[in-house]
Design a protein around this motif. Structure first.
Motif, PDB file in Angstrom:
ATOM      1  N   SER A   1       3.396   2.478  -1.403  1.00  0.00           N
ATOM      2  CA  SER A   1       4.650   1.691  -0.913  1.00  0.00           C
ATOM      3  C   SER A   1       5.653   1.307  -2.125  1.00  0.00           C
ATOM      4  CB  SER A   1       4.200   0.559  -0.046  1.00  0.00           C
ATOM      5  OG  SER A   1       5.152  -0.166   0.383  1.00  0.00           O
TER       6      SER A   1
ATOM      7  N   LYS B   1       2.864  -5.295  -1.067  1.00  0.00           N
ATOM      8  CA  LYS B   1       1.977  -4.460  -0.384  1.00  0.00           C
ATOM      9  C   LYS B   1       0.885  -3.887  -1.190  1.00  0.00           C
ATOM     10  CE  LYS B   1       3.273  -2.776   3.436  1.00  0.00           C
ATOM     11  NZ  LYS B   1       4.085  -2.095   4.495  1.00  0.00           N
TER      12      LYS B   1
ATOM     13  N   ASN C   1       3.246   8.887   1.585  1.00  0.00           N
ATOM     14  CA  ASN C   1       4.052   8.101   2.441  1.00  0.00           C
ATOM     15  C   ASN C   1       4.674   8.727   3.628  1.00  0.00           C
ATOM     16  OD1 ASN C   1       6.430   6.348   3.380  1.00  0.00           O
ATOM     17  ND2 ASN C   1       5.642   4.792   1.985  1.00  0.00           N
ATOM     18  N   VAL C   2       4.257   8.286   4.836  1.00  0.00           N
ATOM     19  CA  VAL C   2       4.742   9.028   5.805  1.00  0.00           C
ATOM     20  C   VAL C   2       6.307   8.933   6.046  1.00  0.00           C
ATOM     21  CG1 VAL C   2       4.824   7.013   7.631  1.00  0.00           C
ATOM     22  CG2 VAL C   2       4.024   9.315   8.499  1.00  0.00           C
ATOM     23  N   LYS C   3       7.066   7.870   5.433  1.00  0.00           N
ATOM     24  CA  LYS C   3       8.360   8.012   5.371  1.00  0.00           C
ATOM     25  C   LYS C   3       9.041   8.976   4.506  1.00  0.00           C
ATOM     26  CE  LYS C   3       8.353   3.248   6.979  1.00  0.00           C
ATOM     27  NZ  LYS C   3       8.503   1.867   6.389  1.00  0.00           N
TER      28      LYS C   3
ATOM     29  N   ILE D   1      -9.279   1.631   1.492  1.00  0.00           N
ATOM     30  CA  ILE D   1      -9.210   0.098   1.051  1.00  0.00           C
ATOM     31  C   ILE D   1      -9.578  -0.333   2.671  1.00  0.00           C
ATOM     32  CG2 ILE D   1      -7.588  -1.224   0.262  1.00  0.00           C
ATOM     33  CD1 ILE D   1      -8.347   0.265  -1.848  1.00  0.00           C
TER      34      ILE D   1
ATOM     35  N   SER E   1      -9.542  -2.529   5.994  1.00  0.00           N
ATOM     36  CA  SER E   1     -10.448  -3.161   6.857  1.00  0.00           C
ATOM     37  C   SER E   1     -10.184  -2.696   8.227  1.00  0.00           C
ATOM     38  CB  SER E   1     -10.186  -4.766   6.548  1.00  0.00           C
ATOM     39  OG  SER E   1     -10.184  -4.856   5.295  1.00  0.00           O
TER      40      SER E   1
HETATM   41  N1  COA Z   1       0.359   8.603   5.976  1.00  0.00           N
HETATM   42  C1  COA Z   1       1.013   7.981   4.847  1.00  0.00           C
HETATM   43  N2  COA Z   1       1.592   6.935   5.098  1.00  0.00           N
HETATM   44  C2  COA Z   1       1.481   6.123   5.782  1.00  0.00           C
HETATM   45  C3  COA Z   1       0.859   6.518   6.953  1.00  0.00           C
HETATM   46  C4  COA Z   1       0.246   7.927   6.889  1.00  0.00           C
HETATM   47  N3  COA Z   1      -0.490   8.240   7.976  1.00  0.00           N
HETATM   48  N4  COA Z   1       0.740   5.584   8.030  1.00  0.00           N
HETATM   49  C5  COA Z   1       1.436   4.704   7.622  1.00  0.00           C
HETATM   50  N5  COA Z   1       1.857   5.041   6.116  1.00  0.00           N
HETATM   51  C6  COA Z   1       2.661   3.981   5.136  1.00  0.00           C
HETATM   52  C7  COA Z   1       3.572   3.070   5.832  1.00  0.00           C
HETATM   53  O1  COA Z   1       4.657   3.584   6.057  1.00  0.00           O
HETATM   54  C8  COA Z   1       3.705   2.087   4.715  1.00  0.00           C
HETATM   55  O2  COA Z   1       4.469   2.472   3.619  1.00  0.00           O
HETATM   56  P1  COA Z   1       5.986   1.398   3.613  1.00  0.00           P
HETATM   57  O3  COA Z   1       5.562   0.289   2.566  1.00  0.00           O
HETATM   58  O4  COA Z   1       6.808   2.326   2.514  1.00  0.00           O
HETATM   59  O5  COA Z   1       6.489   1.301   4.895  1.00  0.00           O
HETATM   60  C9  COA Z   1       2.195   2.202   3.991  1.00  0.00           C
HETATM   61  O6  COA Z   1       1.749   3.532   4.367  1.00  0.00           O
HETATM   62  C10 COA Z   1       1.409   1.236   4.724  1.00  0.00           C
HETATM   63  O7  COA Z   1       1.261   1.033   6.098  1.00  0.00           O
HETATM   64  P2  COA Z   1       1.666  -0.355   6.776  1.00  0.00           P
HETATM   65  O8  COA Z   1       1.714   0.081   8.333  1.00  0.00           O
HETATM   66  O9  COA Z   1       2.744  -0.747   6.180  1.00  0.00           O
HETATM   67  O10 COA Z   1       0.390  -1.084   6.562  1.00  0.00           O
HETATM   68  P3  COA Z   1      -0.015  -2.505   5.707  1.00  0.00           P
HETATM   69  O11 COA Z   1       0.553  -2.123   4.167  1.00  0.00           O
HETATM   70  O12 COA Z   1       0.503  -3.548   5.993  1.00  0.00           O
HETATM   71  O13 COA Z   1      -1.580  -2.432   5.477  1.00  0.00           O
HETATM   72  C11 COA Z   1      -3.816  -1.942   4.966  1.00  0.00           C
HETATM   73  C12 COA Z   1      -2.339  -1.278   5.217  1.00  0.00           C
HETATM   74  C13 COA Z   1      -4.519  -0.627   4.798  1.00  0.00           C
HETATM   75  C14 COA Z   1      -3.349  -2.746   3.729  1.00  0.00           C
HETATM   76  C15 COA Z   1      -4.318  -2.876   6.181  1.00  0.00           C
HETATM   77  O14 COA Z   1      -4.213  -2.184   7.284  1.00  0.00           O
HETATM   78  C16 COA Z   1      -5.467  -3.320   5.742  1.00  0.00           C
HETATM   79  O15 COA Z   1      -6.556  -2.869   6.228  1.00  0.00           O
HETATM   80  N6  COA Z   1      -5.679  -4.655   5.144  1.00  0.00           N
HETATM   81  C17 COA Z   1      -6.691  -5.045   4.552  1.00  0.00           C
HETATM   82  C18 COA Z   1      -7.422  -4.522   3.268  1.00  0.00           C
HETATM   83  C19 COA Z   1      -8.346  -5.258   2.667  1.00  0.00           C
HETATM   84  O16 COA Z   1      -8.383  -6.477   2.414  1.00  0.00           O
HETATM   85  N7  COA Z   1      -9.401  -4.615   2.527  1.00  0.00           N
HETATM   86  C20 COA Z   1     -10.590  -5.185   1.929  1.00  0.00           C
HETATM   87  C21 COA Z   1     -10.498  -5.799   0.578  1.00  0.00           C
HETATM   88  S1  COA Z   1     -11.685  -6.125  -0.112  1.00  0.00           S
END
Ligand code: COA
Length: 462
Positions: free
Chosen positions: A18, A23, A45-47, A101, A103
């Motif tokens: 991102s 993020k 990144n999908v966008k 990563i 969850s």
């Molecule tokens: N392919 C590529 N990129 C993708 C995608 C795909 N299929 N789907 C989404 N994306 C992009 C999004 O557009 C976004 O990019 P942007 O910031 O430019 O918009 C980015 O990937 C992340 O997706 P988003 O929907 O914004 O998710 P997020 O960043 O809010 O959350 C995680 C993603 C993985 C962090 C979240 O789902 C999660 O699991 N959080 C917990 C993580 C954690 O605590 N792990 C354990 C630690 S010990």
């Protein structure tokens, strides 16, 4: 196979990279760059937006399939619902290993567990391995890889840290920086859907950059596999574990945290003992031991010599040594050598009291004599800060003498005092000489080294 790619990838993709600070997909890109990874980094990144990190600009690919090169490791940071498709695409691409990563899988219950199993099935179909899900990433300092959203500036060293807990693991990374514990690797292992502790132990056993392994665990799924592997690895390198969930209520908390079965604690305890794994009860204790086990050679015998400028800490260290079953060398004829480095009112009986007058020359002579003596197998250098000797100067003496001796015997240090004492401790730890602010901690760490070494020697003779 595949586990190596976590530590030796020729290229890394971040899927969900991102451009937005704050993020996780941004933090991982930033850490990879700032920690100095020298292989190729690809942003997915999908966008398809440009990702700017500092003065570097990354074109992003809408899918891993569009990356015009081979990718060894792909770090997945997209929401859970997109993970199955992304894993399938990584398989088609020929990626070797996937730290996930994200969850929201097995830790949530049966439904999530099923999805997790399907993901692993897909990965295996393509010969890929999965780390996680539900992790903070992986660090491997020899190849300057920091694919985590934890702190950037991990201190390189010889300890591999495996953590089943995420937040605690990240916190421990920060703590090791502050406490000058050098790391070869940090692996967040999360739900252990595929790669588990045993797989990582196998890798670290062969890894020349790793001398000791520390595992924070809440439970293992395949107990037999863990035990058998741990036993083999312990014959070569020490393993320290903190196994949380000792109490019944703690075990239940572990089950909802990482979805692991914590099991009866006594069984774990017995299994660790049999396989030579050293079980620490607290984080402090685990790292105290790790400093010594990760840096010092094995002792060639049981005789320990304590050198001190203060009777009080000498006595405290002696108590700790007795309690730990360490043997203090007591051949007075030989100990007399220390009389050369103390005033007439000093005592060369072990603990050797160089007295409060001891300056750099006293310590230098006594340390050299102990390092050279064939019957003195391990040395504990203790110092109470006085105005006679700046602890940082003592640190320099210890480093010089220990290096000149070829670091063939274990040597631990304890310095009690103020700010200069803390600085001296840091200087020593940065040079891989285990140093502590309390005598008991130095002695207990030395004792952990003895326990492991004795276990190892017993295996050879069986
Ligand atoms: N392919 C590529 N990129 C993708 C995608 C795909 N299929 N789907 C989404 N994306 C992009 C999004 O557009 C976004 O990019 P942007 O910031 O430019 O918009 C980015 O990937 C992340 O997706 P988003 O929907 O914004 O998710 P997020 O960043 O809010 O959350 C995680 C993603 C993985 C962090 C979240 O789902 C999660 O699991 N959080 C917990 C993580 C954690 O605590 N792990 C354990 C630690 S010990």
């Amino acid at each position: 196979m595949g586990v190596e790619a976590l530590f030796e990838p020729r290229s890394i993709a971040v899927i969900g990279a991102s451009e937005k600070p704050g993020k996780i997909g941004y933090a991982i890109m930033k850490n990879l760059i700032e920690y100095g990874y020298e292989g190729k980094i690809y942003a997915v990144n999908v966008k398809g937006v440009e990702i700017k990190i500092g003065n570097r600009v990354f074109k992003s690919y809408k899918s891993i399939l569009d990356v015009p090169d081979e990718v060894d490791m792909a770090v997945i940071v997209v929401p859970a619902k997109f993970v199955p498709q992304v894993v399938d695409e990584c398989g088609k691409k020929g990626v070797k290993v996937l730290p996930i990563i994200t969850s929201g899988f097995g830790e949530l219950g049966e439904e999530g567990k099923k999805v997790e199993e399907q993901i692993v099935e897909t990965a295996h179909k393509y010969g890929m391995r999965i780390l996680g899900p539900n992790i903070f990433g992986v660090v491997y300092t020899p190849n300057k890889i920091n694919a985590t959203f934890g702190p950037t500036d991990v201190m390189p060293g010889s300890l591999a840290l495996i953590s089943q807990s995420g937040a605690l693991g990240i916190a421990l990374m920060g703590w090791t920086i502050l406490e000058k514990v050098g790391l070869s690797a940090v692996v967040s292992i999360g739900n252990k859907s595929d790669i588990d502790d045993a797989d990582l132990l196998e890798y670290f056993k062969k890894d020349d950059n790793t001398k000791a392994i520390l595992i924070y665990m809440e439970g293992v799924t395949d107990g037999r596999k863990f035990m058998e592997t741990a036993k083999e690895v312990s014959k070569k390198k020490p393993i320290i574990t903190i196994k949380a969930g000792r109490s019944e209520r703690g075990a239940k908390a572990a089950a909802s945290h990482t979805g692991s079965l914590a099991g009866a604690d006594k069984i774990y305890d017995a299994a660790f003992k049999q396989s030579g794994v050293l079980r620490a009860l607290t984080i402090g204790e685990a790292f105290d031991w790790a400093r010594t086990l990760g840096n010092l050679p094995e002792p060639e015998g049981e005789n320990v010599v304590i050198l001190t400028n203060g009777g009080g800490i000498g006595v405290m260290a002696t108590d700790a040594a007795e309690e730990e079953g360490l043997h203090l060398y007591d051949n007075l004829e030989e100990l007399k050598v220390f009389a050369n480095y103390m005033p007439p009112f000093g005592s060369y009986k072990n603990p050797v009291d160089l007295t409060g007058m001891a300056g750099a020359e006293s310590y230098e002579g006594a340390i050299k004599a102990a390092l050279e003596h064939p019957e003195m197998h391990s040395i504990a250098v203790l110092y109470c800060q006085t105005a006679v000797l700046d602890p940082r100067d003592l640190a320099k003496v210890v480093i010089r003498e220990y290096n000149e001796s070829g670091r063939k015997k274990p040597l631990v240090v304890a310095i009690v005092g103020g700010i200069e004492a803390k600085e001296a401790i840091d200087i020593l730890n940065e040079k891989g000489i285990p140093a502590y602010p309390e005598p008991e901690r130095a002695i207990k760490a030395l004792s952990a080294l003895y326990r492991w070494s004795r276990w190892k020697n017993k295996q050879k003779s069986e």
